[in-house]
Motif scaffolding. Structure first.
Motif, mmCIF file in Angstrom:
data_model
loop_
_atom_site.group_PDB
_atom_site.id
_atom_site.type_symbol
_atom_site.label_atom_id
_atom_site.label_comp_id
_atom_site.label_asym_id
_atom_site.label_seq_id
_atom_site.Cartn_x
_atom_site.Cartn_y
_atom_site.Cartn_z
ATOM 1 N N ASP A 167 -10.257 8.660 -4.405
ATOM 2 C CA ASP A 167 -9.738 8.204 -3.104
ATOM 3 C C ASP A 167 -9.408 6.712 -3.098
ATOM 4 O O ASP A 167 -8.832 6.212 -2.135
ATOM 5 N N ASN A 168 -9.810 5.998 -4.157
ATOM 6 C CA ASN A 168 -9.605 4.544 -4.198
ATOM 7 C C ASN A 168 -8.977 4.141 -5.527
ATOM 8 O O ASN A 168 -9.671 3.956 -6.531
ATOM 9 N N VAL A 169 -7.646 4.056 -5.509
ATOM 10 C CA VAL A 169 -6.875 3.765 -6.726
ATOM 11 C C VAL A 169 -5.773 2.770 -6.379
ATOM 12 O O VAL A 169 -5.100 2.917 -5.357
ATOM 13 N N THR A 170 -5.590 1.773 -7.227
ATOM 14 C CA THR A 170 -4.444 0.874 -7.085
ATOM 15 C C THR A 170 -3.647 0.926 -8.380
ATOM 16 O O THR A 170 -4.207 0.780 -9.468
ATOM 17 N N LEU A 171 -2.337 1.166 -8.254
ATOM 18 C CA LEU A 171 -1.444 1.101 -9.416
ATOM 19 C C LEU A 171 -0.690 -0.220 -9.369
ATOM 20 O O LEU A 171 -0.054 -0.539 -8.364
ATOM 21 N N VAL A 172 -0.772 -0.999 -10.435
ATOM 22 C CA VAL A 172 -0.016 -2.243 -10.539
ATOM 23 C C VAL A 172 1.087 -2.023 -11.569
ATOM 24 O O VAL A 172 0.810 -1.700 -12.732
ATOM 25 N N ALA A 173 2.330 -2.124 -11.120
ATOM 26 C CA ALA A 173 3.484 -1.866 -11.991
ATOM 27 C C ALA A 173 4.060 -3.181 -12.490
ATOM 28 O O ALA A 173 4.554 -3.997 -11.704
ATOM 29 N N LEU A 174 3.964 -3.388 -13.805
ATOM 30 C CA LEU A 174 4.471 -4.608 -14.425
ATOM 31 C C LEU A 174 5.853 -4.318 -14.995
ATOM 32 O O LEU A 174 5.981 -3.756 -16.081
ATOM 33 N N GLY A 175 6.885 -4.691 -14.259
ATOM 34 C CA GLY A 175 8.250 -4.491 -14.720
ATOM 35 C C GLY A 175 9.003 -5.798 -14.655
ATOM 36 O O GLY A 175 8.456 -6.848 -14.986
ATOM 37 N N THR A 176 10.253 -5.730 -14.210
ATOM 38 C CA THR A 176 11.043 -6.949 -14.012
ATOM 39 C C THR A 176 10.347 -7.851 -13.002
ATOM 40 O O THR A 176 10.347 -9.071 -13.119
ATOM 41 N N GLY A 177 9.752 -7.217 -11.983
ATOM 42 C CA GLY A 177 8.852 -7.896 -11.045
ATOM 43 C C GLY A 177 7.486 -7.241 -11.161
ATOM 44 O O GLY A 177 7.216 -6.518 -12.127
ATOM 45 N N ILE A 178 6.621 -7.486 -10.191
ATOM 46 C CA ILE A 178 5.319 -6.815 -10.168
ATOM 47 C C ILE A 178 5.066 -6.301 -8.755
ATOM 48 O O ILE A 178 5.175 -7.050 -7.784
ATOM 49 N N GLY A 179 4.745 -5.024 -8.665
ATOM 50 C CA GLY A 179 4.400 -4.442 -7.367
ATOM 51 C C GLY A 179 3.138 -3.621 -7.507
ATOM 52 O O GLY A 179 2.687 -3.351 -8.619
ATOM 53 N N ALA A 180 2.567 -3.211 -6.390
ATOM 54 C CA ALA A 180 1.378 -2.354 -6.442
ATOM 55 C C ALA A 180 1.429 -1.320 -5.334
ATOM 56 O O ALA A 180 1.946 -1.588 -4.251
ATOM 57 N N GLY A 181 0.894 -0.153 -5.640
ATOM 58 C CA GLY A 181 0.670 0.885 -4.644
ATOM 59 C C GLY A 181 -0.829 1.000 -4.459
ATOM 60 O O GLY A 181 -1.566 1.145 -5.443
ATOM 61 N N VAL A 182 -1.292 0.892 -3.217
ATOM 62 C CA VAL A 182 -2.730 0.837 -2.940
ATOM 63 C C VAL A 182 -3.155 2.078 -2.150
ATOM 64 O O VAL A 182 -2.685 2.299 -1.030
ATOM 65 N N ILE A 183 -4.039 2.868 -2.743
ATOM 66 C CA ILE A 183 -4.634 4.005 -2.040
ATOM 67 C C ILE A 183 -6.092 3.644 -1.792
ATOM 68 O O ILE A 183 -6.864 3.426 -2.726
ATOM 69 N N SER A 184 -6.446 3.539 -0.525
ATOM 70 C CA SER A 184 -7.787 3.099 -0.134
ATOM 71 C C SER A 184 -8.410 4.139 0.786
ATOM 72 O O SER A 184 -7.811 4.515 1.803
ATOM 73 N N ASP A 185 -9.589 4.630 0.412
ATOM 74 C CA ASP A 185 -10.263 5.698 1.167
ATOM 75 C C ASP A 185 -9.317 6.871 1.444
ATOM 76 O O ASP A 185 -9.316 7.455 2.534
ATOM 77 N N GLY A 186 -8.481 7.188 0.449
ATOM 78 C CA GLY A 186 -7.591 8.339 0.545
ATOM 79 C C GLY A 186 -6.279 8.081 1.256
ATOM 80 O O GLY A 186 -5.453 8.986 1.371
ATOM 81 N N HIS A 187 -6.093 6.862 1.761
ATOM 82 C CA HIS A 187 -4.866 6.546 2.503
ATOM 83 C C HIS A 187 -4.016 5.527 1.752
ATOM 84 O O HIS A 187 -4.534 4.531 1.242
ATOM 85 N N LEU A 188 -2.716 5.774 1.723
ATOM 86 C CA LEU A 188 -1.786 4.810 1.152
ATOM 87 C C LEU A 188 -1.611 3.673 2.147
ATOM 88 O O LEU A 188 -1.332 3.903 3.324
ATOM 89 N N LEU A 189 -1.808 2.437 1.704
ATOM 90 C CA LEU A 189 -1.690 1.290 2.602
ATOM 91 C C LEU A 189 -0.248 0.792 2.654
ATOM 92 O O LEU A 189 0.401 0.631 1.622
ATOM 93 N N HIS A 190 0.242 0.536 3.857
ATOM 94 C CA HIS A 190 1.604 0.017 4.038
ATOM 95 C C HIS A 190 1.626 -1.376 4.652
ATOM 96 O O HIS A 190 2.539 -2.151 4.396
ATOM 97 N N GLY A 191 0.630 -1.686 5.490
ATOM 98 C CA GLY A 191 0.664 -2.960 6.205
ATOM 99 C C GLY A 191 1.582 -2.875 7.413
ATOM 100 O O GLY A 191 2.265 -1.877 7.625
ATOM 101 N N VAL A 192 1.625 -3.938 8.187
ATOM 102 C CA VAL A 192 2.364 -3.911 9.453
ATOM 103 C C VAL A 192 3.874 -3.830 9.234
ATOM 104 O O VAL A 192 4.604 -3.304 10.070
ATOM 105 N N ALA A 193 4.357 -4.327 8.101
ATOM 106 C CA ALA A 193 5.814 -4.314 7.861
ATOM 107 C C ALA A 193 6.156 -3.770 6.472
ATOM 108 O O ALA A 193 7.203 -4.079 5.915
#
Length: 319
Positions: free
Chosen positions: A133-159
């Motif tokens: 339920d708690n996994v973060t993927l950090v993608a190292l490509g041309t830039g760097i981004g991450a997908g955050v799954i916390s307590d089973g939920h994908l986090l998006h933030g306010v924007a």
């Protein structure tokens, strides 16, 4: 549980990948098409629709056979409205309406999210995330981004900007980033960042080095060349990899201290350096995390590679 199929679409700047999956995440069919970004990306959605319709005919399937279509895309995604804006590698400068258009054309429910979020869902479901339920993927490509799954939920933030670890400051007096501020992680640890660090360190380096020779000859290098030279024991390349690993360990350490996921997965092109990179980053990660996180959050390499996007997209359709 329904036996209806899931359709995953992984939209990228060069290709759009498609897969039909079972409810258990088993891929049954896969195909891809070239992404036509001409005319401000106006052909992309019609091409995706046509490809889906062609393949449903080919496999003798109808809309009734599917629970949904999920899609991962670059850019800023409004998951509720099903819109995308600012996907510059797709030439999408204006607001796009994939959900509206694809649902209308196919009659299948549609869900969409950012490509790194979707890849994180794929790795969590069927890859190195082990369904935690708690996994973060950090993608190292041309830039760097991450997908955050916390307590089973994908986090998006306010924007929609949760997980922008590429823009965490790791060197306040460092390089200028495309985002307009200095010292972002992606300026030193993305594929382009590694090359930038290499060029600067080569200028100051006076010893023997095959990598320095390549640069002094004016030849282009890539992050892969840097890591290949380091694996062969090139002293300059090893120093560059150490500096990159330091900044990555610092960035991921901050991420671990804040989120305490079970796994931080490293994916994307730069992760092809494998355990050679992971072991060096892990050393600094342990230096920058406090004891509880150091003992409970593990760094791992992502395992799904090119299929993470379609599998994660299918999991969107599943929900």
């Amino acid at each position: 549980m329904t036996d209806k199929k899931l359709l995953g679409v992984d939209l990228g700047g060069t290709t759009a990948k498609f897969a039909i999956l079972t409810q258990d995440g088993e891929i049954q069919q896969r195909w891809s098409i070239d992404t036509n970004i001409l005319d401000e990306g106006a052909h992309i959605i019609p091409d995706i629709i046509a490809s889906i319709q062609d393949h449903l005919k080919l496999y003798n399937m109808t809309a009734a056979d599917f629970q949904g279509i999920g899609m991962g895309t670059p850019g800023t995604v409004d998951t509720k409205a099903g819109t995308v804006i600012g996907a510059y590698n797709l030439n999408w400068k204006t607001l796009q309406h994939p959900k509206r258009d694809i649902e209308a054309a196919t009659g299948i429910p549609f869900a969409i999210d950012n490509d790194v979020n979707v890849a994180a869902m794929g790795e969590q479901w069927k890859g190195a995330g082990d369904a935690s339920d708690n996994v973060t993927l950090v993608a190292l490509g041309t830039g760097i981004g991450a997908g955050v799954i916390s307590d089973g939920h994908l986090l998006h933030g306010v924007a929609g900007s949760a997980g922008e670890i590429g823009h965490v400051t790791v060197d306040p007096n460092g390089y200028m980033c495309t985002c307009g501020k200095k010292g972002c992680l992606e300026t030193v640890a993305s594929a382009t960042g590694v090359v930038r660090v290499a060029r600067d360190m080569a200028e100051e380096y006076a010893g023997d080095s095959q990598l320095k020779q390549i640069l002094d000859d004016g030849d282009d290098i890539s992050s892969k060349i840097v890591f290949d030279c380091a694996k062969e024991g090139d002293k300059l390349a090893l120093m560059i990899v150490d500096r990159v690993s330091y900044f990555l360990g610092l960035g991921l350490g901050n991420l671990g201290n804040m989120l305490n996921p079970e796994y931080i997965l490293i994916g994307g092109g730069v992760s092809a350096a494998g355990d050679f990179l992971l072991s060096r980053v892990d050393k600094y990660f342990k230096q920058f995390t406090f004891p509880n996180v150091r003992e409970t959050t593990k760094l791992r390499l992502a395992t799904l590679g090119n299929t993470a996007g379609v599998i994660g997209a299918a999991s969107l359709a599943r929900h």
